[in-house]
Design a protein around this motif. Structure first.
Motif, short mmCIF file in Angstrom:
data_model
loop_
_atom_site.label_atom_id
_atom_site.label_comp_id
_atom_site.label_asym_id
_atom_site.label_seq_id
_atom_site.Cartn_x
_atom_site.Cartn_y
_atom_site.Cartn_z
N GLY A 177 0.78 -1.23 0.00
CA GLY A 177 0.00 0.00 0.00
C GLY A 177 0.82 1.28 0.00
O GLY A 177 0.24 2.36 -0.04
N LEU A 178 2.15 1.18 0.05
CA LEU A 178 2.97 2.41 0.02
C LEU A 178 3.27 2.78 -1.43
O LEU A 178 3.36 1.91 -2.30
CB LEU A 178 4.28 2.19 0.77
CG LEU A 178 4.21 1.93 2.28
CD1 LEU A 178 5.62 1.81 2.85
CD2 LEU A 178 3.43 3.03 2.99
N ASP A 179 3.48 4.09 -1.68
CA ASP A 179 3.88 4.49 -3.03
C ASP A 179 5.36 4.13 -3.21
O ASP A 179 6.05 3.80 -2.24
CB ASP A 179 3.60 5.97 -3.28
CG ASP A 179 4.34 6.87 -2.31
OD1 ASP A 179 5.42 6.47 -1.82
OD2 ASP A 179 3.85 7.97 -2.03
N PRO A 180 5.87 4.15 -4.46
CA PRO A 180 7.24 3.70 -4.70
C PRO A 180 8.29 4.38 -3.82
O PRO A 180 9.22 3.74 -3.35
CB PRO A 180 7.47 4.03 -6.17
CG PRO A 180 6.10 4.01 -6.78
CD PRO A 180 5.17 4.50 -5.71
N ARG A 181 8.09 5.69 -3.55
CA ARG A 181 9.08 6.38 -2.73
C ARG A 181 9.04 5.90 -1.29
O ARG A 181 10.07 5.66 -0.66
CB ARG A 181 8.88 7.89 -2.81
CG ARG A 181 10.11 8.56 -3.38
CD ARG A 181 9.96 10.07 -3.45
NE ARG A 181 10.02 10.69 -2.14
CZ ARG A 181 9.46 11.87 -1.86
NH1 ARG A 181 8.77 12.51 -2.78
NH2 ARG A 181 9.59 12.38 -0.66
N GLY A 182 7.81 5.77 -0.78
CA GLY A 182 7.64 5.29 0.58
C GLY A 182 8.19 3.88 0.72
O GLY A 182 8.86 3.54 1.70
N ARG A 183 7.97 3.08 -0.30
CA ARG A 183 8.43 1.69 -0.31
C ARG A 183 9.95 1.62 -0.28
O ARG A 183 10.54 0.96 0.57
CB ARG A 183 7.89 1.01 -1.58
CG ARG A 183 8.29 -0.44 -1.72
CD ARG A 183 7.98 -0.93 -3.12
NE ARG A 183 8.79 -0.21 -4.10
CZ ARG A 183 8.45 -0.03 -5.37
NH1 ARG A 183 7.31 -0.49 -5.83
NH2 ARG A 183 9.25 0.63 -6.19
N ASP A 184 10.60 2.34 -1.21
CA ASP A 184 12.06 2.28 -1.28
C ASP A 184 12.69 2.82 0.00
O ASP A 184 13.68 2.29 0.49
CB ASP A 184 12.57 3.06 -2.49
CG ASP A 184 12.15 2.38 -3.80
OD1 ASP A 184 11.72 1.21 -3.74
OD2 ASP A 184 12.25 3.02 -4.86
N GLY A 185 12.09 3.91 0.52
CA GLY A 185 12.61 4.50 1.75
C GLY A 185 12.56 3.51 2.89
O GLY A 185 13.56 3.30 3.60
N LEU A 186 11.44 2.87 3.06
CA LEU A 186 11.28 1.92 4.17
C LEU A 186 12.24 0.73 4.01
O LEU A 186 12.87 0.28 4.97
CB LEU A 186 9.83 1.45 4.26
CG LEU A 186 9.51 0.55 5.44
CD1 LEU A 186 9.85 1.23 6.77
CD2 LEU A 186 8.03 0.15 5.43
N LEU A 187 12.38 0.25 2.77
CA LEU A 187 13.29 -0.88 2.55
C LEU A 187 14.73 -0.49 2.89
O LEU A 187 15.49 -1.29 3.45
CB LEU A 187 13.18 -1.38 1.11
CG LEU A 187 11.88 -2.13 0.79
CD1 LEU A 187 11.76 -2.37 -0.71
CD2 LEU A 187 11.80 -3.45 1.56
N GLU A 188 15.10 0.76 2.56
CA GLU A 188 16.45 1.23 2.92
C GLU A 188 16.63 1.31 4.43
O GLU A 188 17.69 0.99 4.96
CB GLU A 188 16.72 2.60 2.27
CG GLU A 188 17.14 2.48 0.82
CD GLU A 188 17.01 3.82 0.07
OE1 GLU A 188 17.10 4.87 0.73
OE2 GLU A 188 16.81 3.78 -1.15
#
Ligand SMILES: Nc1ncnc2c1ncn2[C@@H]1O[C@H](COP(=O)(O)OP(=O)(O)O)[C@@H](O)[C@H]1O
Ligand SMILES: [Mg+2]
Length: 292
Positions: A177-188
């Motif tokens: 449910g996160l947008d691509p930026r939120g997703r990449d940020g969280l994974l980092e």
């Protein structure tokens, strides 16, 4: 990278609503282990038992059969052992932001450390450290969780688990449910926790891309059983088998396959865009694409 085994399951099984018409065996005979510092991706179709499995790893669900061992000791041996396991093995549920309930983000993140019996100073240090790990700006700590955007609410929820400094951090579809930026940020952020703390990370995901690049190992669930367990390269080599389970290869692996079909001599172990680029550069320089 990886050291000794920290958490292990032995032939773990779980049946919901046993003895009723709703009886459902969700996992069956799952033997699994993860090492200190290892990054493990868990994939599988919806309903394959992933969430049921991981909820056993910190004692939230009790096995119907089999054992869960943390540093070799059964976490279900006693109430006390289960309590200790819950602090050492941190579990981030799916859509964890629905579990934020305090009046400020600070209090929400502090909930775990307080529950562990830590004093105010230590709790504050933990909260600030956890906020840093998930890149949550300091000024958000005094806000209500409901004032934050979806992405930051998710980060705050993850910080609440990180604040307990778990040696094993488990996340159930953390980027859903996160947008691509939120997703990449969280994974980092999760990568940083893994690298800086040497913590074991176990991440359930729908996305092959997310784990292709970073996981040391991928475990595949099908119909309640652990059916594949190995290095990403070994898992992705079995594209057909994955497809039969309704799971796709990472996009880059499919592109590499297409290129091979067109006669480009790319190696079989290519499943990231970076690896395709390196392979193509090697071919252009006359070194061959490491075809196998
Ligand atoms: N609380 C529950 N009560 C009854 N059945 C459940 C419950 N939770 C999950 N199940 C069933 O157990 C199976 C595995 O579910 P789950 O562990 O949630 O899989 P996944 O996380 O891979 O989607 C599914 O058939 C699901 O319907
Ligand atoms: Mg699930």
């Amino acid at each position: 990278m990886s050291g000794e085994v920290i958490i292990k399951t032995e032939r773990l099984s779980h049946t919901y609503s046993a003895g009723t018409p709703f009886e459902r065996t969700a996992i069956r005979g799952v033997s699994f282990e993860a090492r200190h510092g290892e990054y493990v991706g868990i994939i599988g179709h919806t309903g394959s038992g992933k969430s049921t499995f991981i909820q056993h790893l910190n004692g939230l669900l009790k096995p119907e059969a089999g054992r869960v061992l943390l540093d070799g000791a059964d976490i279900n041996e006693s109430k006390d052992a289960r309590r200790r396991a819950r602090f050492r093995v941190g579990l981030v549920f799916q859509f964890p932001e629905y579990q934020l309930f305090e009046e400020t983000v600070y209090k929400d993140i502090a909930f775990g450390p307080r529950n562990m019996g830590l004093g105010a100073d230590e709790t504050e240090a933990r909260v600030r450290e956890a906020a840093r790990f998930v890149a949550l700006p300091e000024d958000m700590l005094e806000k209500s969780p409901f004032e934050l955007s979806g992405g930051y609410r998710r980060r705050a929820a993850v910080a609440g688990v990180i604040a307990m400094r778990p040696e094993v951090l488990i996340l159930d579809e953390p980027t859903a449910g996160l947008d691509p930026r939120g997703r990449d940020g969280l994974l980092e952020n999760i990568d940083a926790y893994n690298a800086e703390r040497g913590a074991t990370v176990i991440i359930v995901t729908h996305s092959m891309e997310e784990v292709a690049r970073r996981a040391d190992r991928i475990a595949v669930f099908e119909d309640g059983e652990l059916v594949m367990n190995g290095a990403p390269a070994d898992i992705f080599r079995e594209g057909e088998r994955l497809q039969k389970m309704g799971l796709g290869l990472p996009k880059a692996a499919r592109i590499a396959e297409r290129l091979r079909a067109l006669g480009v001599p790319l190696g079989r172990d290519i499943f990231t865009i970076d690896a395709i680029r390196d392979g193509l550069i090697a071919i252009k320089n006359g070194g061959g694409g490491n075809a196998s």
